[in-house]
Design a protein around this motif. Structure first.
Motif, mmCIF file in Angstrom:
data_model
loop_
_atom_site.group_PDB
_atom_site.id
_atom_site.type_symbol
_atom_site.label_atom_id
_atom_site.label_comp_id
_atom_site.label_asym_id
_atom_site.label_seq_id
_atom_site.Cartn_x
_atom_site.Cartn_y
_atom_site.Cartn_z
ATOM 1 N N THR A 160 0.857 -1.186 0.000
ATOM 2 C CA THR A 160 0.000 0.000 0.000
ATOM 3 C C THR A 160 0.895 1.240 0.000
ATOM 4 O O THR A 160 2.082 1.160 0.337
ATOM 5 C CB THR A 160 -0.905 0.016 1.250
ATOM 6 N N PRO A 161 0.360 2.378 -0.339
ATOM 7 C CA PRO A 161 1.167 3.604 -0.305
ATOM 8 C C PRO A 161 1.745 3.901 1.076
ATOM 9 O O PRO A 161 2.861 4.400 1.192
ATOM 10 C CB PRO A 161 0.183 4.689 -0.742
ATOM 11 N N VAL A 162 1.019 3.557 2.119
ATOM 12 C CA VAL A 162 1.514 3.787 3.479
ATOM 13 C C VAL A 162 2.712 2.884 3.763
ATOM 14 O O VAL A 162 3.712 3.322 4.346
ATOM 15 C CB VAL A 162 0.393 3.565 4.523
ATOM 16 N N GLU A 163 2.644 1.628 3.338
ATOM 17 C CA GLU A 163 3.768 0.706 3.528
ATOM 18 C C GLU A 163 4.995 1.176 2.750
ATOM 19 O O GLU A 163 6.112 1.111 3.255
ATOM 20 C CB GLU A 163 3.387 -0.699 3.070
ATOM 21 N N ARG A 164 4.788 1.654 1.550
ATOM 22 C CA ARG A 164 5.915 2.159 0.754
ATOM 23 C C ARG A 164 6.522 3.398 1.402
ATOM 24 O O ARG A 164 7.742 3.575 1.396
ATOM 25 C CB ARG A 164 5.464 2.473 -0.675
ATOM 26 N N LEU A 165 5.683 4.252 1.975
ATOM 27 C CA LEU A 165 6.173 5.444 2.646
ATOM 28 C C LEU A 165 7.007 5.069 3.875
ATOM 29 O O LEU A 165 8.089 5.626 4.100
ATOM 30 C CB LEU A 165 5.006 6.342 3.058
ATOM 31 N N HIS A 166 6.532 4.114 4.658
ATOM 32 C CA HIS A 166 7.279 3.672 5.840
ATOM 33 C C HIS A 166 8.619 3.060 5.439
ATOM 34 O O HIS A 166 9.644 3.305 6.087
ATOM 35 C CB HIS A 166 6.466 2.671 6.655
ATOM 36 N N ARG A 167 8.620 2.274 4.381
ATOM 37 C CA ARG A 167 9.871 1.667 3.911
ATOM 38 C C ARG A 167 10.838 2.737 3.413
ATOM 39 O O ARG A 167 12.034 2.693 3.719
ATOM 40 C CB ARG A 167 9.587 0.662 2.809
ATOM 41 N N ALA A 168 10.327 3.710 2.684
ATOM 42 C CA ALA A 168 11.184 4.785 2.183
ATOM 43 C C ALA A 168 11.784 5.591 3.335
ATOM 44 O O ALA A 168 12.960 5.966 3.300
ATOM 45 C CB ALA A 168 10.394 5.697 1.251
ATOM 46 N N ARG A 169 10.997 5.850 4.362
ATOM 47 C CA ARG A 169 11.511 6.576 5.519
ATOM 48 C C ARG A 169 12.590 5.782 6.245
ATOM 49 O O ARG A 169 13.579 6.341 6.707
ATOM 50 C CB ARG A 169 10.377 6.908 6.479
#
Length: 109
Positions: free
Chosen positions: A9-18
């Motif tokens: 999900t976009p939230v999971e991708r954001l957490h991984r990117a952070r």
């Protein structure tokens, strides 16, 4: 694994990117801490002159990394402005190395 990346999900991708950004931003700091840990180990093992030289070199590495890396990549090495941080670290490194080389060995390791 590639299929899994697409299903995030976009939230999971954001957490991984952070998380990746946090690791890469502090990689230089981790290198400096590792060098200083080796220095402290040498000092603790009574190789204090060698440990002090390694400590000075580690501080010099911190100065070079702070001068070279962008503010975004400097991570925890960034305290004040780049010029101030690099200058203070370089002066501290030089002082530590001069002291390490000036002290008379007199049978020490």
């Amino acid at each position: 694994m590639i299929g899994r990346a697409r299903n995030r999900t976009p939230v999971e991708r954001l957490h991984r990117a952070r998380a990746v950004r946090a690791v890469t931003a502090n990689a230089g700091f981790a290198v400096v801490v590792a060098i200083l840990a080796v220095a402290m180990l040498l000092i603790g093992l009574d190789f204090w002159r060698r440990g002090l030289v390694v400590f000075g070199v580690g501080t010099g590495v911190a100065a070079v990394l702070r001068a070279v890396l962008s503010d975004r990549r400097a991570g925890l090495l960034r305290v004040r402005s780049r010029v101030f941080d690099a200058t203070v670290l370089a002066l501290a490194s030089a002082a530590i190395l001069v002291i390490a080389w000036q002290i008379s060995p007199l049978g020490t390791k």
